[in-house]
Design an enzyme around this catalytic site. Structure first.
Site, PDB file in Angstrom:
ATOM      1  N   ASP A  24       6.501  -0.369   5.451  1.00 14.88           N
ATOM      2  CA  ASP A  24       5.375  -1.299   5.569  1.00 14.88           C
ATOM      3  C   ASP A  24       4.839  -1.549   4.165  1.00 14.88           C
ATOM      4  O   ASP A  24       4.103  -0.728   3.646  1.00 14.88           O
ATOM      5  CB  ASP A  24       4.317  -0.690   6.488  1.00 14.88           C
ATOM      6  CG  ASP A  24       3.042  -1.504   6.586  1.00 14.88           C
ATOM      7  OD1 ASP A  24       2.996  -2.609   6.031  1.00 14.88           O
ATOM      8  OD2 ASP A  24       2.087  -1.009   7.207  1.00 14.88           O
ATOM      9  N   HIS A  32       2.478   3.741   8.876  1.00 12.49           N
ATOM     10  CA  HIS A  32       1.518   4.362   7.950  1.00 12.49           C
ATOM     11  C   HIS A  32       1.784   5.854   7.746  1.00 12.49           C
ATOM     12  O   HIS A  32       0.899   6.581   7.325  1.00 12.49           O
ATOM     13  CB  HIS A  32       0.069   4.125   8.401  1.00 12.49           C
ATOM     14  CG  HIS A  32      -0.365   2.710   8.142  1.00 12.49           C
ATOM     15  ND1 HIS A  32      -1.684   2.328   8.121  1.00 12.49           N
ATOM     16  CD2 HIS A  32       0.329   1.582   7.871  1.00 12.49           C
ATOM     17  CE1 HIS A  32      -1.759   1.029   7.867  1.00 12.49           C
ATOM     18  NE2 HIS A  32      -0.548   0.567   7.723  1.00 12.49           N
ATOM     19  N   HIS A  68       3.553  -8.439   2.009  1.00 16.29           N
ATOM     20  CA  HIS A  68       2.647  -7.762   1.089  1.00 16.29           C
ATOM     21  C   HIS A  68       3.370  -6.679   0.312  1.00 16.29           C
ATOM     22  O   HIS A  68       4.242  -5.978   0.840  1.00 16.29           O
ATOM     23  CB  HIS A  68       1.376  -7.276   1.768  1.00 16.29           C
ATOM     24  CG  HIS A  68       1.528  -6.186   2.786  1.00 16.29           C
ATOM     25  ND1 HIS A  68       1.472  -4.850   2.441  1.00 16.29           N
ATOM     26  CD2 HIS A  68       1.704  -6.224   4.115  1.00 16.29           C
ATOM     27  CE1 HIS A  68       1.608  -4.120   3.547  1.00 16.29           C
ATOM     28  NE2 HIS A  68       1.752  -4.924   4.580  1.00 16.29           N
ATOM     29  N   ASP A 128       5.823  -9.092   8.317  1.00 16.05           N
ATOM     30  CA  ASP A 128       5.196  -7.762   8.241  1.00 16.05           C
ATOM     31  C   ASP A 128       5.875  -6.858   9.258  1.00 16.05           C
ATOM     32  O   ASP A 128       6.763  -7.298   9.995  1.00 16.05           O
ATOM     33  CB  ASP A 128       3.682  -7.881   8.503  1.00 16.05           C
ATOM     34  CG  ASP A 128       2.889  -6.790   7.778  1.00 16.05           C
ATOM     35  OD1 ASP A 128       3.425  -5.690   7.592  1.00 16.05           O
ATOM     36  OD2 ASP A 128       1.733  -7.053   7.408  1.00 16.05           O
ATOM     37  N   GLU A 157      -3.157  -5.913   0.964  1.00 13.05           N
ATOM     38  CA  GLU A 157      -3.173  -6.241   2.392  1.00 13.05           C
ATOM     39  C   GLU A 157      -3.795  -5.098   3.170  1.00 13.05           C
ATOM     40  O   GLU A 157      -4.585  -5.296   4.084  1.00 13.05           O
ATOM     41  CB  GLU A 157      -1.746  -6.510   2.883  1.00 13.05           C
ATOM     42  CG  GLU A 157      -1.668  -7.143   4.277  1.00 13.05           C
ATOM     43  CD  GLU A 157      -1.559  -6.148   5.429  1.00 13.05           C
ATOM     44  OE1 GLU A 157      -1.615  -6.568   6.584  1.00 13.05           O
ATOM     45  OE2 GLU A 157      -1.443  -4.925   5.190  1.00 13.05           O
ATOM     46  N   GLU A 158      -3.439  -3.886   2.796  1.00 14.33           N
ATOM     47  CA  GLU A 158      -3.812  -2.708   3.579  1.00 14.33           C
ATOM     48  C   GLU A 158      -5.318  -2.425   3.551  1.00 14.33           C
ATOM     49  O   GLU A 158      -5.821  -1.691   4.381  1.00 14.33           O
ATOM     50  CB  GLU A 158      -3.045  -1.466   3.088  1.00 14.33           C
ATOM     51  CG  GLU A 158      -1.535  -1.559   3.243  1.00 14.33           C
ATOM     52  CD  GLU A 158      -1.061  -1.518   4.691  1.00 14.33           C
ATOM     53  OE1 GLU A 158      -1.909  -1.392   5.594  1.00 14.33           O
ATOM     54  OE2 GLU A 158       0.144  -1.641   4.915  1.00 14.33           O
TER      55      GLU A 158
END
Lengths: 350, 340, 338
Positions: free
Chosen positions: C168, C310, C60, C221, C198-199
């Site tokens: 990420d 994150h 992503h 991922d 995606e998130e």
């Protein structure tokens, strides 16, 4: 006569954690092949069996039951060869202490194991009321660390080990009645259909990965593109602290936004005509059964859900009453008898 | 405008028939095609001058409500909620049970004098409907488990505002009906979808998108407004009287810049006041539409509604007018979306 | 490859606003693919023809971020999350808005006065961004409502490890770019999806997979690390940095196809590529939606172990990155047999 006890006993004993259902699918395939025209296993592993009807213009009825079972996978191998586990599907960690399980080794052996407990003598007063969690639960195989590392890896599947037992009043208890009891109903129905005249093609789907997101049923519905679908799953029976369906008093028929009123009504009428008990199961919330995925497949599939009441869902001692299974076979058979060209025409929505 | 009539109709998720029939009757003379699918979505088409693109407007017909869960021996009725309703709004509310017979009922609560603690929160377990029956046998043949139950508030004027149930999302339905009645031929084929089951998992829009395969879609909604005292300004989300709310993002979807800019530009060009929805909590059918099949462009425009998901929601008439203007502007200019 | 990683992670492109990152990825891959397109959700889909069955690789392109939704009278910007943030980690993080304005995240400090030990009340309702503006008008001259933002953090080469925001999932994008650029021959008909959103809910990937209708799907991922990796790390997470790519067994979105996993494990062993297994108690990846496309896709996910997911300082190990690239390339060259 259909040998319910033999089939239930065998089918619940088969290994088939969500994602690895092949041995269950294979066993069912063997059991039903003589009675259907075609069977195949599709991409995500669901078994599809087609019992062809004799109509000229015929619809497709999909009957879906799932064959996967809940369990765990090895999350980590600790010093001494002890295992930490992660659930696959929803398992309450509170019930796990002192439960027996089977770990499937890299070579496919089923290794016995038990969940650890701290003996009452040693437990500190402040720990007494602590609830078990996956942070603290340990699975013990009795094997040496060396042996464990040879035979088990992170991700090795684990299922409950539980006997199939016969109780009073034709009731049975076992692991995996969710949803192999319904798969058994499908098998019984297939055999019943060989004795009757039916016009539609009936697609029996033994679906995979229901417990982890309704995956097999959704993809099978896409592939089959049925005109009508009936999902069968277990429902909550009344037990201490909960009032729902009652064991032995008939399967439940779900009503609520996720179930198509026409199909619900037609199934209800069949039960009424045949004097088969079929209590209503109110389901206001979006359901977590295969029906939820099937109804919104492609442009929508008219869908109903029949629930077999069981107690103690998602434990190794799920408990059902055989009467409910037998009622369900009759309801399905009678409903299938009604399916003709006119019924198909009646499904045109506008 | 048929908002009043629409809001007074009963259409809890999964039981939208009454609303569907009413709408169908209202718009049948203004459309070129009418379809209903097995989820109950009403999909009508306004043929455009050009059929190379399919535009879709969507509003949902369903509203939150209740369902009979169990009829007790003493004649009271336990219920489940259909869609997200806080238990605290139930006590002392009027409802109707839509069974074989329609029965009026009230949701009972212990008098304050008898409560052990007035401070303890309302739990679903303690709530029940009283429709005057002495026993369950009295209700035999009248109502049964699984019957839908609805709030019964009638649309009314509340000072300068409007009060009613089900503004979420009959307001969207009403605006779509307004547009259809203008009877304008759009540039591209334009579908108006009156969708079902939004409140129980955004389900109707899944199959509707599959049928229509839109190239551009607009969701017309009633959305949360929390512009009341004791709530901090930064939690208002939207405010009444400030015009349609255009969404930037909500649960499960960020609206593309192309769509967001397109909607904003139309509002600015036509000098329609608008606001940007300030919180992303909550979601709507746009999330489903965006991801349907190979994916599509989708936007969301909402009328701010206070006390949403309760029997007494409140909205501003001017927001209705301005949202209608914006929706009309989008309807008339949807071809420009593709020429950006 | 380090230069590509640096450029990708330093690009600001949160969920729903992937135009910037897709432009850069396209620049790197354009000469090496047979065709490509960007679809209506912003997915960049590249195709490298092959004679075999369709194999889809997915990484992503979006990163978690923020969006400005309200500016108060004193010029503070109120933001909402794009993707899964833990609000308690945000105070005093620097963020950068779409058009370059920088600010730091503040929080209502009376919360701390009230309850020094409990910061549960830190939420997006109690956070705000200070861009140095003294009034609402001054703020409005710098930022528009609806403008997005990401962490303001740059790439750091720590020797054997890299640190930055947006590892990420840009690290996976970099690996797929590397595969595309260096792949000499491929059996399968290969599709590379640089997916959007995606998130916020696996949005782009679902639509892309529907259009491609692959036979096999492999998402790339990042994954979390746990008790073996950092002091008192999460008890339920066995993965660690420096042990190679992780073959996913399961997470909340998917049970990976165990036959495909077995095949990948075999080729990793044949090629002497180190690997570990991943069991993740939370979270999901695009693999979850690829798997249920139409009548089903045989799917798994390969993960790059990453610390501090994150956050503005996600850390990956160069050893893992290199071997993940090698593994993905090996997969892309061979014929899958299960």
């Amino acid at each position: 006569m259909f040998d319910w006890e033999r089939v239930l006993k065998t089918i619940t004993s088969l290994y088939g954690i969500s994602g690895e259902e092949l041995s269950v699918a294979n066993w069912i395939q063997k059991e039903i092949s003589p009675f259907v025209q075609k069977t195949y296993i599709n991409t995500l592993g669901s078994l599809v069996a087609i019992k062809e009807g004799v109509g000229k213009i015929k619809g497709k009825l999909m009957i879906s039951t799932h064959i996967d079972e809940i369990g765990f996978v090895v999350g980590a191998i600790l010093d001494g060869g002890f295992l930490k586990v992660e659930p696959r599907g929803g398992v309450d960690p509170k019930i796990l202490q002192a439960q027996e399980c089977l770990v499937r080794s890299i070579n496919g052996e089923m290794l016995p194991s038990v969940f650890s407990t701290v003996p009452p003598h040693l437990i500190k007063p402040e720990e007494r009321n602590k609830v078990a969690s996956y942070d603290t639960l340990i699975l013990d195989t009795g094997l040496s660390e060396e042996d464990v590392k040879k035979r088990i890896r992170i991700g090795s599947p684990i299922v409950f080990k539980a006997p199939f037992i016969s109780l009073l009043n034709n009731r049975f208890s076992s692991k995996t009645l969710d949803d192999r009891a319904c798969a058994t109903i499908s098998i019984a129905t297939i055999k019943e259909l060989t004795k009757i005249y039916h016009e539609w093609d009936i697609y029996f789907v033994f679906s995979t990965q229901e417990e982890v997101g309704l995956k097999g049923a959704g993809t099978s519905a896409w592939e089959i593109n049925p005109d009508v679908a009936i999902a069968m799953d277990v429902g909550f029976a009344s037990q201490e602290g909960y009032v729902g369906l009652s064991l032995g008093e008939g399967p439940g028929l779900a009503v609520g936004p996720n179930f198509t009123p026409k199909i619900v009504k037609d199934i209800r009428d069949v039960a009424k005509n045949e004097s088969i008990p079929l209590p209503i199961e109110p389901s206001a919330r979006p359901g977590g059964t295969d029906a939820g995925a099937i109804q919104v497949s492609r442009g929508g599939v008219p869908t109903a859900l029949i629930s077999i009441p069981i107690k103690y869902m998602h434990t190794p001692i799920e408990l059902l009453d055989l009467k409910d299974c037998k009622y369900t076979v009759r309801i399905l058979t009678e409903y299938i008898k009604n399916l003709d060209t006119e019924y198909l025409e009646g499904l045109k929505w506008s | 405008m048929v908002l009043k009539e629409l809001c007074n109709l009963y259409g809890v998720s999964g039981n939208e028939g009454e609303v569907r029939n009413f709408i169908r009757n209202e718009i049948k003379d203004y459309v070129d095609e009418i379809k209903v699918d097995c989820l109950g979505n009403l999909m009508v088409k306004k043929r455009g001058r050009n059929c190379s693109k399919q535009i879709m407007f969507l509003a949902h017909m369903d509203e939150v409500g209740l369902m009979v869960e169990k009829i007790e021996k003493n004649g009271t009725i336990k219920f489940q909620s259909v869609g997200g309703i806080l238990p605290s709004i139930f006590p002392a509310t009027n409802v109707k049970i839509l069974g074989k017979e329609t029965l009026s009922g009230v949701i009972g609560i212990q008098p304050i004098h008898l409560q052990k603690s007035v401070l303890s929160p309302i739990k679903m377990d303690s709530l029940y409907i009283d429709c005057g029956a002495n026993s369950d046998t009295e209700l035999n043949g009248k109502i049964e488990i699984g019957d839908y139950i609805t709030f019964i508030t009638k649309f009314s004027q509340l000072g300068d505002l409007w009060e009613g149930k089900a503004f979420d999302d009959r307001v969207g339905c009403s605006i779509m009906i307004d547009i259809l009645k203008e009877n304008i031929t759009p540039e591209f084929d334009t579908w108006f979808v009156f969708a079902t089951q939004e409140e129980v998992g955004l389900r109707g829009s899944i199959t509707a998108s599959y049928h229509i395969k839109p190239d551009f879609a607009l969701v017309l909604e009633g959305t949360t407004a929390c512009d009341i005292p004791l709530v901090e300004r930064n939690r208002y989300t939207t405010q009444l009287g400030k015009g349609p709310a255009i969404s930037i993002a909500h649960n499960g979807l960020v609206f593309g810049k192309k769509v967001f800019t397109f909607l904003k530009n139309i509002a600015e060009q036509k000098q329609i006041p608008f606001q940007v929805k300030e919180k992303i909590s909550g979601g709507n059918d746009a999330t489903r539409i965006a991801k349907a099949e190979k994916g599509t462009f989708v936007g969301s425009v909402s009328v701010p509604v206070r006390y949403i998901h309760s029997p007494t929601s409140v909205m501003h008439p001017e927001d209705y007018i301005n949202t209608q203007k914006l929706a009309m502007g989008i309807f008339n200019n949807s071809q420009n979306f593709f020429n950006q | 490859m380090q230069d590509i990683i640096k450029r990708l992670v330093e690009t600001s492109s949160p969920s729903g606003r992937e135009e910037n990152i897709q432009k850069i990825i396209l620049e790197y891959i354009k000469p090496y693919v047979d065709d490509y397109h960007i679809d209506s959700l912003g997915n960049l889909i590249a195709h490298k023809k092959g004679n075999g069955k369709k194999l889809l690789f997915d990484a992503h392109a979006d990163e978690i971020g923020f969006v400005a939704t309200y500016i108060d009278d004193n010029g503070f910007i109120h933001i909402e999350p794009l993707g899964g943030h833990l609000p308690v980690n945000l105070p005093h993080q620097r963020i950068r808005f779409e058009y370059g304005t920088k600010g730091t995240i503040g929080y209502e400090s009376e919360i701390l006065m009230k309850q020094a030990s409990d910061r549960k009340e830190v939420s997006f309702d109690t956070l705000f961004v200070d861009i140095g503006a003294r009034t609402r008008n001054e703020a409005l001259s710098k930022i528009r409502i609806g403008e997005t933002a990401t962490y303001d953090s740059s790439f750091v080469d720590m020797g054997n490890r890299y640190m930055s925001k947006a590892m990420d999932d840009r690290i996976a994008c970099a690996i797929l770019i590397n595969v595309i650029q260096t792949l000499k021959s491929n059996h399968h008909d290969l599709y590379f999806v640089f997916a959007t959103q995606e998130e916020v809910g696996l949005v782009g990937s679902k639509a892309a997979a529907y259009g491609i209708e692959p036979d096999y799907g492999i998402a790339l991922d990042v994954t979390a690390t746990g008790f073996r990796d950092t002091p008192k790390g999460a008890k339920r997470i066995p993965m660690k940095l420096g042990s190679g790519p992780a073959i996913k067994i399961q997470d909340r979105s998917m049970i990976a196809d165990h036959r495909l996993n077995q095949w990948i494990q075999n080729i990793a062993e044949e090629s002497h590529i180190p690997y570990q297994f991943e069991v993740l108690a939370f979270g999901g990846t695009n693999a979850g939606v690829i798997q249920t496309t139409k009548s089903g896709v045989i799917t798994t996910c390969i993960s790059i172990p990453t610390r501090y997911l994150h956050s503005a300082s996600e850390v990956v190990d160069v050893f893992d990155v290199r071997h993940t690239a090698q593994l993905m390339k090996t997969i892309a060259e061979k014929e899958i047999s299960i």
